[in-house]
Design a protein around this motif. Structure first.
Motif, mmCIF file in Angstrom:
data_model
loop_
_atom_site.group_PDB
_atom_site.id
_atom_site.type_symbol
_atom_site.label_atom_id
_atom_site.label_comp_id
_atom_site.label_asym_id
_atom_site.label_seq_id
_atom_site.Cartn_x
_atom_site.Cartn_y
_atom_site.Cartn_z
ATOM 1 N N VAL A 17 14.254 14.396 -12.577
ATOM 2 C CA VAL A 17 13.954 15.735 -13.095
ATOM 3 C C VAL A 17 15.112 16.207 -13.973
ATOM 4 C CG1 VAL A 17 13.561 18.161 -12.496
ATOM 5 C CG2 VAL A 17 12.486 16.344 -11.134
ATOM 6 N N VAL A 18 14.773 16.663 -15.180
ATOM 7 C CA VAL A 18 15.758 17.275 -16.077
ATOM 8 C C VAL A 18 15.225 18.632 -16.487
ATOM 9 C CG1 VAL A 18 16.581 15.041 -16.924
ATOM 10 C CG2 VAL A 18 14.795 16.267 -18.180
ATOM 11 N N VAL A 19 16.131 19.498 -16.897
ATOM 12 C CA VAL A 19 15.753 20.847 -17.310
ATOM 13 C C VAL A 19 16.242 21.069 -18.728
ATOM 14 C CG1 VAL A 19 15.865 23.298 -16.764
ATOM 15 C CG2 VAL A 19 15.987 21.614 -14.914
ATOM 16 N N VAL A 20 15.345 21.468 -19.623
ATOM 17 C CA VAL A 20 15.728 21.715 -21.010
ATOM 18 C C VAL A 20 15.984 23.199 -21.213
ATOM 19 C CG1 VAL A 20 14.413 19.713 -21.791
ATOM 20 C CG2 VAL A 20 13.350 21.991 -21.851
ATOM 21 N N ASN A 21 16.734 23.496 -22.251
ATOM 22 C CA ASN A 21 17.190 24.861 -22.502
ATOM 23 C C ASN A 21 16.135 25.677 -23.254
ATOM 24 O OD1 ASN A 21 18.906 27.053 -22.496
ATOM 25 N ND2 ASN A 21 20.123 26.347 -24.249
ATOM 26 N N VAL A 22 14.936 25.698 -22.692
ATOM 27 C CA VAL A 22 13.839 26.500 -23.228
ATOM 28 C C VAL A 22 13.121 27.113 -22.034
ATOM 29 C CG1 VAL A 22 11.724 26.522 -24.598
ATOM 30 C CG2 VAL A 22 13.553 24.915 -25.182
ATOM 31 N N PRO A 64 10.178 28.568 -19.797
ATOM 32 C CA PRO A 64 8.738 28.222 -19.778
ATOM 33 C C PRO A 64 7.898 29.122 -20.666
ATOM 34 C CG PRO A 64 9.652 28.086 -17.568
ATOM 35 C CD PRO A 64 10.734 28.661 -18.429
ATOM 36 N N SER A 65 8.242 30.389 -20.760
ATOM 37 C CA SER A 65 7.451 31.318 -21.579
ATOM 38 C C SER A 65 7.574 31.023 -23.065
ATOM 39 C CB SER A 65 7.904 32.760 -21.304
ATOM 40 O OG SER A 65 9.278 32.922 -21.632
ATOM 41 N N ALA A 66 8.638 30.295 -23.463
ATOM 42 C CA ALA A 66 8.852 29.979 -24.880
ATOM 43 C C ALA A 66 8.313 28.607 -25.257
ATOM 44 C CB ALA A 66 10.336 30.071 -25.227
ATOM 45 N N MET A 67 7.833 27.832 -24.280
ATOM 46 C CA MET A 67 7.302 26.505 -24.566
ATOM 47 C C MET A 67 5.945 26.616 -25.260
ATOM 48 S SD MET A 67 9.368 24.056 -23.613
ATOM 49 C CE MET A 67 8.128 22.803 -23.875
ATOM 50 N N ARG A 68 5.698 25.644 -26.134
ATOM 51 C CA ARG A 68 4.415 25.573 -26.816
ATOM 52 C C ARG A 68 3.709 24.273 -26.411
ATOM 53 N NH1 ARG A 68 6.490 27.022 -33.007
ATOM 54 N NH2 ARG A 68 7.890 28.741 -32.417
ATOM 55 N N PRO A 69 2.385 24.266 -26.452
ATOM 56 C CA PRO A 69 1.685 23.010 -26.162
ATOM 57 C C PRO A 69 2.135 21.919 -27.131
ATOM 58 C CG PRO A 69 0.155 24.852 -26.181
ATOM 59 C CD PRO A 69 1.455 25.375 -26.727
ATOM 60 N N GLY A 70 2.155 20.722 -26.659
ATOM 61 C CA GLY A 70 2.578 19.620 -27.507
ATOM 62 C C GLY A 70 3.194 18.451 -26.747
ATOM 63 N N PRO A 71 4.348 18.717 -26.019
ATOM 64 C CA PRO A 71 5.112 19.960 -25.931
ATOM 65 C C PRO A 71 5.850 20.257 -27.253
ATOM 66 C CG PRO A 71 5.661 18.439 -24.124
ATOM 67 C CD PRO A 71 4.938 17.650 -25.173
ATOM 68 N N ALA A 126 4.310 11.273 -24.034
ATOM 69 C CA ALA A 126 4.522 12.292 -25.057
ATOM 70 C C ALA A 126 5.519 13.348 -24.585
ATOM 71 C CB ALA A 126 3.187 12.943 -25.423
ATOM 72 N N ALA A 127 5.383 13.782 -23.343
ATOM 73 C CA ALA A 127 6.297 14.786 -22.799
ATOM 74 C C ALA A 127 7.704 14.228 -22.655
ATOM 75 C CB ALA A 127 5.778 15.287 -21.457
ATOM 76 N N THR A 128 7.815 12.948 -22.302
ATOM 77 C CA THR A 128 9.128 12.310 -22.169
ATOM 78 C C THR A 128 9.861 12.298 -23.500
ATOM 79 O OG1 THR A 128 8.660 10.922 -20.251
ATOM 80 C CG2 THR A 128 10.253 10.077 -21.814
ATOM 81 N N MET A 129 9.145 11.996 -24.587
ATOM 82 C CA MET A 129 9.795 11.978 -25.899
ATOM 83 C C MET A 129 10.363 13.351 -26.229
ATOM 84 S SD MET A 129 8.316 10.745 -29.586
ATOM 85 C CE MET A 129 9.472 10.255 -30.874
ATOM 86 N N TYR A 130 9.553 14.388 -26.038
ATOM 87 C CA TYR A 130 10.054 15.744 -26.291
ATOM 88 C C TYR A 130 11.239 16.063 -25.397
ATOM 89 C CZ TYR A 130 10.656 20.731 -25.803
ATOM 90 O OH TYR A 130 11.234 21.974 -25.732
ATOM 91 N N ALA A 131 11.105 15.812 -24.099
ATOM 92 C CA ALA A 131 12.151 16.192 -23.148
ATOM 93 C C ALA A 131 13.456 15.468 -23.436
ATOM 94 C CB ALA A 131 11.692 15.902 -21.721
ATOM 95 N N THR A 132 13.368 14.190 -23.822
ATOM 96 C CA THR A 132 14.587 13.437 -24.115
ATOM 97 C C THR A 132 15.303 14.018 -25.316
ATOM 98 O OG1 THR A 132 13.667 11.398 -23.187
ATOM 99 C CG2 THR A 132 15.478 11.169 -24.752
#
Length: 457
Positions: free
Chosen positions: A40-45, A47-54, A106-112
């Motif tokens: 588990v990692v946490v990105v500096n965004v 949840p309310s600011a996240m957009r679908p895609g991600p 897809a989510a892994t690419m964004y999160a990384t």
């Protein structure tokens, strides 16, 4: 990323899961996956600011359908068909995704990419503006195209898959899940943004090219050291003895010719050519060695190892007996002090991140040399520590044979005559005043051949 910011994000950011290293890597005995579960990692965004895609205001994923790789006349944005965007769970996070699904990839690419950007923006202390900001405001991430390659370009990252032994596409090895590769490619974008590119067509940019590849590797390794599972594995495997041959071999098992392997190298400038990847190795090694030396210096300060053990492990004695003795002493020191060793490594990691951020912020891309990078690192260390680690930096770079080239003006001898000055002008004839004894007039000073004393490295 500083330890403090990581703690703060745990309660404010958006959660994802990513593998520290490719899931196909096996344990040394072949018994199973080296990292069987994503971390588990946490990105500096928020949840309310996240957009679908991600996606967010800096980057977004588009899972393109039927796309060919971008080329010179085929560039972003992608306007073709795309799969539905990945959406968060009911709690606004993405850590619920099944690793067996395309959505996870897809989510892994964004999160990384987002995680690595967060880490390095924290070290820089500011936002890193994209080098393509004049054309695009967000980085386009394309995770899974039918291609046995991957690439980064102006405003995009697009990844395919690895290859089988028969050179066909291996769908079990998506590049978008390879943390090192993604982090390395983002490292190139950071250098383009913060250092720029050479302006003169007369600049061969040999060291600039090596610096670019080195920076990609260093961005990746510093970012990977934010995985607790990887740090634990590294220390448990080496017992903190990161500079011996045994340590190099063990850590080399972590990756299949990716960045973790390249930072552990013994290459010197006399052993490499001008090809950027090859030339990057001494610079990467010197900078990574600096981090390890700072790590071991902290162990000495905390009385976890002796100065004598540190010296012996640094200079790599040649006999197998010495290496076994060093390994045994590190094992004894590490056992029972695992948390303290880890704390020292994380402190050294954050020192290196800040050191590189300051250095890269102050480099000119024009006629860049490795010696210029060394001087910039020393200036950065003075800003961070008052020069406390200058001796470490100098010794690590000296071992790698990184010094001014013999033809550099920096090491040219300058005599008084070569400067167009007449030594006799400093010693005029004795005045005619009979009260002055000519014997009291000072003799001419001997000529000093060097204003800069040369050092043999």
């Amino acid at each position: 990323m500083s330890i403090e910011l990581d703690l703060r994000l745990a309660g404010e950011g958006t959660r994802f899961r990513i593998f520290p290293q490719p899931r196909f890597l096996k344990k040394a005995d072949g018994s199973g996956p080296l990292f069987p579960e994503p971390e588990v990692v946490v990105v500096n965004v928020e949840p309310s600011a996240m957009r679908p895609g991600p996606g967010d205001d800096r980057m977004f994923v588009v899972d393109a359908v039927g796309k060919l790789p971008y080329k010179d006349f085929f560039r972003p944005p992608w306007r073709g068909q795309a799969r539905p965007p990945v959406r968060p769970g009911p709690d606004g996070h993405f850590d619920h995704l099944d690793p067996a699904t395309r959505d996870f990839s897809a989510a892994t690419m964004y999160a990384t990419v987002r995680r690595v950007l967060d880490i390095w923006e924290d070290y820089f202390g500011r936002t890193i503006q994209w080098h393509f900001e004049s054309d695009f405001d967000r980085l386009e991430l394309i995770p899974l195209i039918e291609w046995d390659n991957a690439q980064s370009g102006y405003g995009f990252l697009e990844f395919g898959f690895g290859r089988t032994p028969k050179k066909t596409i291996d769908h079990s090895r998506p590049y978008c899940e390879n943390f090192d590769v993604l982090a390395h490619e983002l490292g190139h974008s950071i250098i383009f943004a913060e250092v720029g590119v050479p302006a003169s067509p007369l600049d061969p940019a040999i060291d600039y090219g090596g610096m670019h590849e080195s920076a990609g590797d260093l961005v990746a390794i510093v970012a990977s050291l934010h995985f607790h599972s990887l740090v634990d594995y590294l220390l448990d495997s080496t017992r903190g003895n990161l500079l011996t041959i045994n340590g190099l071999d063990r850590v080399g098992e972590l990756s299949d010719s990716s960045e973790i392997r390249t930072v552990f190298n013994n290459q010197r400038m006399s052993e490499v050519g001008t090809e950027p990847h090859d030339r990057s190795l001494p610079l990467t090694g010197a900078i990574f060695d600096t981090m390890v030396e700072v790590f071991q210096q902290d162990l000495v300060a905390k009385k976890l190892i002796s100065e004598e053990l540190r010296e012996r492990s640094t200079h790599l004695p040649g006999s197998a007996i010495d290496l076994k003795e060093i390994e045994a002493e590190f094992t004894a020191a590490y056992t029972g002090n695992e948390a303290a060793f880890k704390e020292s490594l994380l402190v050294a990691r954050d020192y290196l991140g800040r050191l590189l951020a300051i250095t890269w912020s102050n480099l000119s891309p024009d006629f860049l040399t490795y010696h210029g990078i060394l001087r910039a690192l020393l200036r950065a260390d003075r800003e961070l520590t008052g020069g406390a680690n200058a001796a470490i930096i100098r010794s690590c770079f000296a071992w790698r044979e990184i010094a001014p080239v013999p033809t550099s003006l920096l090491v040219r001898n300058h005599t008084v005559a070569s400067c167009g000055l007449d030594a006799a002008a400093y010693h005029p004839a004795a005045p005619a005043d009979p009260a002055i004894d000519p014997q009291q007039i000072p003799a001419p000073r001997p000529e000093r051949g060097n204003f800069i004393s040369p050092r043999m490295i």
